[in-house]
Design a protein around this motif. Structure first.
Motif, PDB file in Angstrom:
ATOM      1  N   LEU A 145       0.829  -1.194   0.000  1.00  0.00           N
ATOM      2  CA  LEU A 145       0.000   0.000   0.000  1.00  0.00           C
ATOM      3  C   LEU A 145       0.870   1.252   0.000  1.00  0.00           C
ATOM      4  O   LEU A 145       1.912   1.281   0.657  1.00  0.00           O
ATOM      5  CB  LEU A 145      -0.904   0.011   1.236  1.00  0.00           C
ATOM      6  N   PRO A 146       0.435   2.302  -0.681  1.00  0.00           N
ATOM      7  CA  PRO A 146       1.194   3.556  -0.706  1.00  0.00           C
ATOM      8  C   PRO A 146       0.864   4.438   0.501  1.00  0.00           C
ATOM      9  O   PRO A 146       0.644   5.639   0.361  1.00  0.00           O
ATOM     10  CB  PRO A 146       0.741   4.197  -2.013  1.00  0.00           C
ATOM     11  N   LEU A 147       0.819   3.853   1.678  1.00  0.00           N
ATOM     12  CA  LEU A 147       0.392   4.555   2.891  1.00  0.00           C
ATOM     13  C   LEU A 147       1.371   4.275   4.027  1.00  0.00           C
ATOM     14  O   LEU A 147       2.144   3.331   3.970  1.00  0.00           O
ATOM     15  CB  LEU A 147      -0.993   4.064   3.325  1.00  0.00           C
ATOM     16  N   ASP A 148       1.288   5.095   5.056  1.00  0.00           N
ATOM     17  CA  ASP A 148       1.966   4.749   6.297  1.00  0.00           C
ATOM     18  C   ASP A 148       0.900   4.251   7.286  1.00  0.00           C
ATOM     19  O   ASP A 148      -0.283   4.178   6.936  1.00  0.00           O
ATOM     20  CB  ASP A 148       2.773   5.936   6.850  1.00  0.00           C
ATOM     21  N   GLU A 149       1.310   3.874   8.478  1.00  0.00           N
ATOM     22  CA  GLU A 149       0.367   3.281   9.438  1.00  0.00           C
ATOM     23  C   GLU A 149      -0.782   4.234   9.806  1.00  0.00           C
ATOM     24  O   GLU A 149      -1.927   3.808   9.932  1.00  0.00           O
ATOM     25  CB  GLU A 149       1.104   2.851  10.715  1.00  0.00           C
ATOM     26  N   ARG A 150      -0.475   5.504   9.975  1.00  0.00           N
ATOM     27  CA  ARG A 150      -1.504   6.486  10.339  1.00  0.00           C
ATOM     28  C   ARG A 150      -2.516   6.639   9.198  1.00  0.00           C
ATOM     29  O   ARG A 150      -3.726   6.665   9.433  1.00  0.00           O
ATOM     30  CB  ARG A 150      -0.851   7.828  10.668  1.00  0.00           C
ATOM     31  N   GLN A 151      -2.028   6.700   7.971  1.00  0.00           N
ATOM     32  CA  GLN A 151      -2.917   6.833   6.825  1.00  0.00           C
ATOM     33  C   GLN A 151      -3.759   5.567   6.628  1.00  0.00           C
ATOM     34  O   GLN A 151      -4.924   5.655   6.244  1.00  0.00           O
ATOM     35  CB  GLN A 151      -2.111   7.108   5.554  1.00  0.00           C
ATOM     36  N   LYS A 152      -3.168   4.414   6.904  1.00  0.00           N
ATOM     37  CA  LYS A 152      -3.912   3.170   6.754  1.00  0.00           C
ATOM     38  C   LYS A 152      -5.057   3.102   7.763  1.00  0.00           C
ATOM     39  O   LYS A 152      -6.161   2.666   7.437  1.00  0.00           O
ATOM     40  CB  LYS A 152      -3.009   1.949   6.920  1.00  0.00           C
ATOM     41  N   LYS A 153      -4.809   3.561   8.980  1.00  0.00           N
ATOM     42  CA  LYS A 153      -5.870   3.574   9.982  1.00  0.00           C
ATOM     43  C   LYS A 153      -6.997   4.511   9.551  1.00  0.00           C
ATOM     44  O   LYS A 153      -8.174   4.199   9.696  1.00  0.00           O
ATOM     45  CB  LYS A 153      -5.302   3.999  11.338  1.00  0.00           C
ATOM     46  N   LYS A 154      -6.611   5.642   8.967  1.00  0.00           N
ATOM     47  CA  LYS A 154      -7.613   6.588   8.476  1.00  0.00           C
ATOM     48  C   LYS A 154      -8.426   5.966   7.339  1.00  0.00           C
ATOM     49  O   LYS A 154      -9.654   6.091   7.319  1.00  0.00           O
ATOM     50  CB  LYS A 154      -6.932   7.867   7.994  1.00  0.00           C
ATOM     51  N   THR A 155      -7.765   5.285   6.404  1.00  0.00           N
ATOM     52  CA  THR A 155      -8.501   4.649   5.313  1.00  0.00           C
ATOM     53  C   THR A 155      -9.399   3.524   5.836  1.00  0.00           C
ATOM     54  O   THR A 155     -10.480   3.309   5.288  1.00  0.00           O
ATOM     55  CB  THR A 155      -7.547   4.096   4.230  1.00  0.00           C
ATOM     56  N   SER A 156      -8.973   2.834   6.879  1.00  0.00           N
ATOM     57  CA  SER A 156      -9.816   1.791   7.474  1.00  0.00           C
ATOM     58  C   SER A 156     -11.103   2.387   8.019  1.00  0.00           C
ATOM     59  O   SER A 156     -12.191   1.834   7.813  1.00  0.00           O
ATOM     60  CB  SER A 156      -9.073   1.073   8.590  1.00  0.00           C
ATOM     61  N   LEU A 157     -10.985   3.520   8.707  1.00  0.00           N
ATOM     62  CA  LEU A 157     -12.176   4.185   9.248  1.00  0.00           C
ATOM     63  C   LEU A 157     -13.085   4.693   8.134  1.00  0.00           C
ATOM     64  O   LEU A 157     -14.311   4.597   8.225  1.00  0.00           O
ATOM     65  CB  LEU A 157     -11.757   5.328  10.165  1.00  0.00           C
ATOM     66  N   VAL A 158     -12.493   5.226   7.073  1.00  0.00           N
ATOM     67  CA  VAL A 158     -13.292   5.713   5.947  1.00  0.00           C
ATOM     68  C   VAL A 158     -14.028   4.553   5.278  1.00  0.00           C
ATOM     69  O   VAL A 158     -15.215   4.683   4.937  1.00  0.00           O
ATOM     70  CB  VAL A 158     -12.397   6.475   4.936  1.00  0.00           C
ATOM     71  N   ASN A 159     -13.353   3.419   5.106  1.00  0.00           N
ATOM     72  CA  ASN A 159     -13.997   2.258   4.494  1.00  0.00           C
ATOM     73  C   ASN A 159     -15.175   1.771   5.332  1.00  0.00           C
ATOM     74  O   ASN A 159     -16.249   1.477   4.794  1.00  0.00           O
ATOM     75  CB  ASN A 159     -12.988   1.122   4.307  1.00  0.00           C
ATOM     76  N   ILE A 160     -14.996   1.689   6.636  1.00  0.00           N
ATOM     77  CA  ILE A 160     -16.094   1.265   7.509  1.00  0.00           C
ATOM     78  C   ILE A 160     -17.206   2.314   7.513  1.00  0.00           C
ATOM     79  O   ILE A 160     -18.392   1.978   7.551  1.00  0.00           O
ATOM     80  CB  ILE A 160     -15.560   0.962   8.927  1.00  0.00           C
ATOM     81  N   GLY A 161     -16.827   3.584   7.419  1.00  0.00           N
ATOM     82  CA  GLY A 161     -17.824   4.653   7.317  1.00  0.00           C
ATOM     83  C   GLY A 161     -18.663   4.531   6.055  1.00  0.00           C
ATOM     84  O   GLY A 161     -19.892   4.693   6.098  1.00  0.00           O
ATOM     85  N   PHE A 162     -18.020   4.243   4.935  1.00  0.00           N
ATOM     86  CA  PHE A 162     -18.773   4.056   3.697  1.00  0.00           C
ATOM     87  C   PHE A 162     -19.694   2.844   3.803  1.00  0.00           C
ATOM     88  O   PHE A 162     -20.827   2.875   3.304  1.00  0.00           O
ATOM     89  CB  PHE A 162     -17.840   3.913   2.488  1.00  0.00           C
ATOM     90  N   ALA A 163     -19.240   1.773   4.433  1.00  0.00           N
ATOM     91  CA  ALA A 163     -20.096   0.597   4.625  1.00  0.00           C
ATOM     92  C   ALA A 163     -21.327   0.975   5.447  1.00  0.00           C
ATOM     93  O   ALA A 163     -22.451   0.563   5.123  1.00  0.00           O
ATOM     94  CB  ALA A 163     -19.320  -0.527   5.298  1.00  0.00           C
ATOM     95  N   ALA A 164     -21.131   1.781   6.477  1.00  0.00           N
ATOM     96  CA  ALA A 164     -22.259   2.222   7.306  1.00  0.00           C
ATOM     97  C   ALA A 164     -23.212   3.105   6.498  1.00  0.00           C
ATOM     98  O   ALA A 164     -24.442   2.985   6.628  1.00  0.00           O
ATOM     99  CB  ALA A 164     -21.742   2.973   8.531  1.00  0.00           C
ATOM    100  N   VAL A 165     -22.669   3.976   5.653  1.00  0.00           N
ATOM    101  CA  VAL A 165     -23.513   4.835   4.812  1.00  0.00           C
ATOM    102  C   VAL A 165     -24.323   3.991   3.836  1.00  0.00           C
ATOM    103  O   VAL A 165     -25.520   4.240   3.638  1.00  0.00           O
ATOM    104  CB  VAL A 165     -22.647   5.883   4.065  1.00  0.00           C
ATOM    105  N   PHE A 166     -23.692   2.990   3.222  1.00  0.00           N
ATOM    106  CA  PHE A 166     -24.419   2.119   2.307  1.00  0.00           C
ATOM    107  C   PHE A 166     -25.563   1.408   3.026  1.00  0.00           C
ATOM    108  O   PHE A 166     -26.685   1.336   2.505  1.00  0.00           O
ATOM    109  CB  PHE A 166     -23.483   1.089   1.667  1.00  0.00           C
TER     110      PHE A 166
END
Length: 188
Positions: free
Chosen positions: A35-56
Motif C-alpha cells: 500500500l502507498p500509505l503509512d500506518e496512520r494513513q492506513k488507519k484513516k482509510t480503514s475508518l473511511v472504508n467502515i464509514g462508507f459501509a455504514a452509509v451504504f
C-alpha cells in the motif's frame, strides 16, 4: 466443493528439526501488494472504508422504510433485497482490511482491498437495475400510485449511486499507488 485458491502462493516441504522430527516448512512465494500509505494513513482509510459501509447500509435501510406502492411487487422487492449482499460483503472486506499489514499477501489483498472494490461495483450495478425497474413500475402504474413516495424511493437509489461513485473516487485516490512486488522466495 470449496477449494483453496491461494494454495499455489505457498511452498511446502518437509525437513528435520533440531530434535530429529519431521516438520512442515511453509514459505510464501506469491506476490506482495504494498500500500502507498503509512500506518496512520492506513488507519484513516480503514475508518473511511467502515464509514462508507455504514452509509451504504443506512441508505438501504432508509430506502426500505419509504413504503412506496411498488414495495408490494416482487420484481421491485427482490432487487432491493439483493443489494444487501454486496453491501454486507463490503463491510466484511472493510473489517478484514482493518487488520491487514501495509505489505499484504495476495489472500489479504483479495479479502480486503479488492473485495471492497468489487462489492461496491456490484452494489452499484444492482442499484441501477433496481432503479430502472422502479422507473418501469412508475410508467406502467402512473395514475394509480403515490408518485411522491416512488420518487423518494428513486431518489434513495440515486443517493446510493452517488455514495458508490464517491467511494470509487476515494478508492482510486487512496489505493492508486498500490505496488506489486515479487516474493524473494522461490518454489522448491
Amino acid at each position: 466443493m470449496l477449494k483453496n485458491i491461494f494454495k499455489d502462493d505457498y511452498s511446502r516441504f518437509l525437513r528435520l528439526n533440531g530434535k530429529g522430527r519431521v516438520v512442515d516448512d511453509i514459505c510464501y512465494i506469491g506476490d506482495y501488494y504494498i500500500l502507498p500509505l503509512d500506518e496512520r494513513q492506513k488507519k484513516k482509510t480503514s475508518l473511511v472504508n467502515i464509514g462508507f459501509a455504514a452509509v451504504f447500509f443506512l441508505i438501504q435501510i432508509v430506502m426500505g422504510m419509504v413504503n412506496q406502492d411498488s414495495s408490494r411487487t416482487f420484481w421491485i422487492v427482490y432487487p432491493y433485497l439483493f443489494i444487501f449482499l454486496p453491501v454486507a460483503y463490503f463491510l466484511v472486506g472493510a473489517v478484514s482490511y482493518w487488520g491487514d499489514p501495509l505489505r499484504m499477501q495476495k489472500a489479504q489483498y483479495e479479502t480486503g482491498v479488492a473485495r471492497m472494490r468489487r462489492s461496491c461495483i456490484g452494489a452499484a450495478v444492482l442499484a441501477v437495475i433496481s432503479a430502472v425497474l422502479d422507473v418501469i413500475y412508475m410508467l406502467v402504474h402512473f395514475g394509480s400510485i403515490r408518485l411522491g413516495r416512488e420518487l423518494l424511493y428513486l431518489l434513495c437509489h440515486i443517493l446510493f449511486l452517488a455514495a458508490a461513485f464517491l467511494y470509487g473516487k476515494y478508492y482510486n485516490r487512496a489505493y492508486g499507488g498500490l505496488r506489486i512486488e515479487k516474493s524473494e522466495h522461490k518454489a522448491e
